[in-house]
Design a protein around this motif. Structure first.
Motif, PDB file in Angstrom:
ATOM      1  N   LEU A  14      -2.398 105.187  15.654  1.00 21.94           N
ATOM      2  CA  LEU A  14      -2.275 105.314  14.211  1.00 21.94           C
ATOM      3  C   LEU A  14      -3.233 106.402  13.738  1.00 21.94           C
ATOM      4  O   LEU A  14      -4.353 106.512  14.254  1.00 21.94           O
ATOM      5  N   VAL A  15      -2.805 107.173  12.745  1.00 19.38           N
ATOM      6  CA  VAL A  15      -3.664 108.241  12.212  1.00 19.38           C
ATOM      7  C   VAL A  15      -3.897 108.013  10.727  1.00 19.38           C
ATOM      8  O   VAL A  15      -3.109 107.353  10.035  1.00 19.38           O
ATOM      9  N   ARG A  16      -4.980 108.576  10.231  1.00 19.90           N
ATOM     10  CA  ARG A  16      -5.390 108.374   8.853  1.00 19.90           C
ATOM     11  C   ARG A  16      -4.345 108.896   7.860  1.00 19.90           C
ATOM     12  O   ARG A  16      -3.792 109.981   8.029  1.00 19.90           O
ATOM     13  N   ASN A  17      -4.116 108.105   6.821  1.00 19.05           N
ATOM     14  CA  ASN A  17      -3.269 108.517   5.700  1.00 19.05           C
ATOM     15  C   ASN A  17      -4.170 109.133   4.639  1.00 19.05           C
ATOM     16  O   ASN A  17      -4.809 108.428   3.860  1.00 19.05           O
ATOM     17  N   ASP A  18      -4.235 110.439   4.623  1.00 21.89           N
ATOM     18  CA  ASP A  18      -5.142 111.136   3.704  1.00 21.89           C
ATOM     19  C   ASP A  18      -4.738 110.972   2.244  1.00 21.89           C
ATOM     20  O   ASP A  18      -5.555 111.204   1.341  1.00 21.89           O
ATOM     21  N   ASP A  19      -3.487 110.566   2.003  1.00 18.11           N
ATOM     22  CA  ASP A  19      -3.002 110.393   0.632  1.00 18.11           C
ATOM     23  C   ASP A  19      -2.989 108.930   0.201  1.00 18.11           C
ATOM     24  O   ASP A  19      -2.316 108.581  -0.778  1.00 18.11           O
ATOM     25  N   TYR A  20      -3.720 108.092   0.905  1.00 21.50           N
ATOM     26  CA  TYR A  20      -3.690 106.663   0.580  1.00 21.50           C
ATOM     27  C   TYR A  20      -4.222 106.440  -0.835  1.00 21.50           C
ATOM     28  O   TYR A  20      -5.272 106.988  -1.219  1.00 21.50           O
ATOM     29  N   TRP A  21      -3.510 105.635  -1.602  1.00 17.51           N
ATOM     30  CA  TRP A  21      -3.829 105.439  -3.012  1.00 17.51           C
ATOM     31  C   TRP A  21      -5.221 104.843  -3.237  1.00 17.51           C
ATOM     32  O   TRP A  21      -5.833 105.058  -4.289  1.00 17.51           O
ATOM     33  N   ASN A  22      -5.736 104.112  -2.262  1.00 17.49           N
ATOM     34  CA  ASN A  22      -7.061 103.503  -2.422  1.00 17.49           C
ATOM     35  C   ASN A  22      -8.145 104.295  -1.700  1.00 17.49           C
ATOM     36  O   ASN A  22      -9.214 103.786  -1.425  1.00 17.49           O
TER      37      ASN A  22
ATOM     38  N   VAL B  46     -12.224 106.442   9.250  1.00 10.34           N
ATOM     39  CA  VAL B  46     -11.955 106.955  10.591  1.00 10.34           C
ATOM     40  C   VAL B  46     -10.669 107.771  10.594  1.00 10.34           C
ATOM     41  O   VAL B  46      -9.758 107.543   9.792  1.00 10.34           O
ATOM     42  N   GLU B  47     -10.591 108.717  11.504  1.00  7.29           N
ATOM     43  CA  GLU B  47      -9.428 109.584  11.586  1.00  7.29           C
ATOM     44  C   GLU B  47      -8.262 108.912  12.292  1.00  7.29           C
ATOM     45  O   GLU B  47      -7.099 109.214  12.012  1.00  7.29           O
ATOM     46  N   GLU B  48      -8.587 107.994  13.202  1.00 11.52           N
ATOM     47  CA  GLU B  48      -7.525 107.432  14.036  1.00 11.52           C
ATOM     48  C   GLU B  48      -7.901 106.014  14.452  1.00 11.52           C
ATOM     49  O   GLU B  48      -9.082 105.695  14.642  1.00 11.52           O
ATOM     50  N   VAL B  49      -6.888 105.166  14.594  1.00 13.11           N
ATOM     51  CA  VAL B  49      -7.049 103.834  15.183  1.00 13.11           C
ATOM     52  C   VAL B  49      -6.093 103.737  16.353  1.00 13.11           C
ATOM     53  O   VAL B  49      -4.888 103.948  16.200  1.00 13.11           O
TER      54      VAL B  49
END
Length: 517
Positions: free
Chosen positions: A211-219, A224-227
């Motif tokens: 999984l990679v970071r969602n830079d546009d996440y509303w919150n 972290v960049e990745e899980v």
């Protein structure tokens, strides 16, 4: 009857269904968090015993608890300290005086990972999905009570209910908002598109999920960049992966195996303190060897719950022969402690039933759950003391689910949840308990009527509600198609560099603010 003090949130939920209720938007606090959220970087590696099962995403399963709140959002989130519903994708809500219309005001800045804005139609789709039989969701009865959703305003979802839902907010925190345009890809495990803090980036079956970071996440973008979710199906190897630095986090580790990590500054051992992990022995009442309730009661009296709590769970939790967490309004101490180890009673009950089963009983357990093997071994030993022979059957999570749904099972070890939420949630929808199609094959008009009675209680701490809970629990106690053992919680271990691991009341893993050095 001795009772625990009911959780405040249950009283507040009841009030929400009998009067107009408005939840504060908290948008300013969320926006501040969004602005303050910085990216610390790095990859957080989570070790897990079990691989993904896409078909289990809508149930309380290892899959939903692991990736549910990483890839998806929910409409509300309970404050675990107070039990009160807090805004999430739904920034505010009102409930009509008759409890049959719920208006959800949605945030206008929530986007799916493919860039499509979330609207009220997506809320309607998700609720309809959870109401379907194919989803196999424990909250299906609550979702099915939503008869229609008005989506005229893309940022307002108006829920029309068949009847007031005392477990409305249980539903709103449980339902994951999945993409209505890619259901087939989700089912196939090809795409997992949500609005959550991380995006799906790949799955090597049986090995790893990236999984990679969602830079546009509303919150606010995660730290972290990745899980990476690393599948290690052996518990010893899983915990060794933390020691060697191959993983940073292991969720739901066996308490007895965590002794080397305690008192060591290089690691953090943390119980989640959600006391809904209720280990039990399930019994298939359609099997001739288990059809007599005296046999099932004999098993309940033969089991050494104190030993299980001490040896397997390190005294984290409590012995419990009822399905409710100690902080539930349905908890009744007398019924919770009815079955203590009494071999004389157990043998007398077997005599009443015509003797112990002639053939060994098959006891299945979930190898994806670290404690299950140890619990099964103790139960096998305990039942030998009353002349019941048991053969252990280790199965991975998917195989156990298939066996239970097929009706071929005899006895099994598994945990059930929902004992900490509205009593209606467990009684109406939890797989071991639901009146139609429960895992034990138990059916009774009296039982179905008691479930309905539990669901109809608007005030969970009223005298009428307690009477309904006691009557329901008494029937469970007599019939013992679910033989409850202990109430405990999930315990996690992290390397010392990890901070900010969180979870919701369904134990969905939350890593929005997690960091790793």
């Amino acid at each position: 009857m001795t009772r625990s003090r009911p959780r405040t949130w249950l009283l507040r939920l009841a009030a929400a269904l009998t009067a107009v209720t408005v939840a504060a938007g908290c948008s300013s606090a969320v926006d501040q968090a969004k602005q303050a959220s910085g990216a610390a970087g790095g990859t957080l590696v989570v070790g897990t015993l079990s691989d993904l099962t896409p078909s289990a995403i809508y149930s309380q399963s290892t899959t939903s608890m692991t990736i549910g709140r990483l890839l998806y959002d929910t409409l509300i989130r309970y404050d675990r300290a107070t039990g009160t519903p807090q805004p999430a994708v739904a920034k505010s809500w009102t409930v009509s005086p008759d409890g049959r219309t719920v208006t959800l005001a949605l945030r206008d800045d929530v986007k799916f990972h493919n860039g499509r804005p979330l609207t009220s139609e997506d809320v309607a789709y998700s609720l309809k999905t959870y109401a379907s039989a194919a989803a196999a969701s424990q909250l299906r009865p609550a979702a099915a009570a939503v008869t229609a959703v008005d989506t005229a305003d893309p940022h307002v979802a108006v829920l029309h209910l068949a009847h007031p839902l005392v477990n409305l907010f249980d539903l709103l925190e449980f339902v994951l908002l999945t993409d209505r345009e890619t259901p087939d890809q989700l089912k196939a495990g090809e795409q997992f598109i949500g609005t959550g803090p991380f995006k799906f980036a790949g799955w090597q079956r049986g090995q790893q999920v990236r999984l990679v970071r969602n830079d546009d996440y509303w919150n606010g973008a995660p730290k972290v960049e990745e899980v990476d979710l690393k599948v290690i199906p052996d518990e010893t190897a899983l915990l060794n992966s933390v020691r060697s630095g191959q993983t940073n986090v292991v969720v739901d580790a066996s308490v007895q195996a965590l002794t080397p990590f305690r008192g060591n500054d290089a690691y953090t051992v943390e119980p989640e303190n959600i006391w809904d992990v209720n280990y039990y022995i399930g019994a298939n009442v359609t099997d001739p060897a288990l059809s007599h309730r005296a046999v099932r009661q004999a098993i309940a009296y033969a089991v050494d719950r104190e030993r299980i709590l001490h040896e397997v769970f390190g005294d984290t939790g409590s012995v419990n022969s009822a399905p409710w967490s100690p902080d539930s309004p349905a908890y009744n101490q007398e019924l919770a402690t009815r079955y203590t180890r009494d071999l004389t009673k157990a043998r007398d009950l077997l005599t009443e039933a015509g003797g112990a089963p002639a053939q060994p009983l098959r006891l299945s357990y979930n190898t994806a759950l670290a404690p299950a093997k140890s619990v099964a071994a103790i139960v096998q030993n305990n039942l030998a003391d009353i002349g019941i022979k048991v053969e252990l059957e280790p199965l991975d999570g998917a195989a156990l689910t298939q066996t239970l749904n097929s009706g071929r099972s005899q006895l099994w070890i598994n945990p059930h949840g929902f004992g900490q939420n509205s009593p209606a949630t467990l009684a109406t929808g939890a797989a071991p308990f639901k009146p139609e199609g429960n895992l034990s094959g138990y059916r009774s008009a009296d039982y179905a009527a008691l479930v309905e009675r539990v669901w109809e209680q608007p005030d969970p701490d009223s005298a009428a509600a307690h009477a309904a809970y006691d009557a329901y629990t008494q029937l469970l106690s007599d019939e013992q198609f679910v033989i409850n053992l202990v109430s405990t919680t999930v315990t996690n271990v992290y390397t010392g560099s990890v901070r900010g691991v969180d979870w919701n009341t369904y134990k969905y893993l939350i890593l929005d603010k997690a960091t790793v050095k």
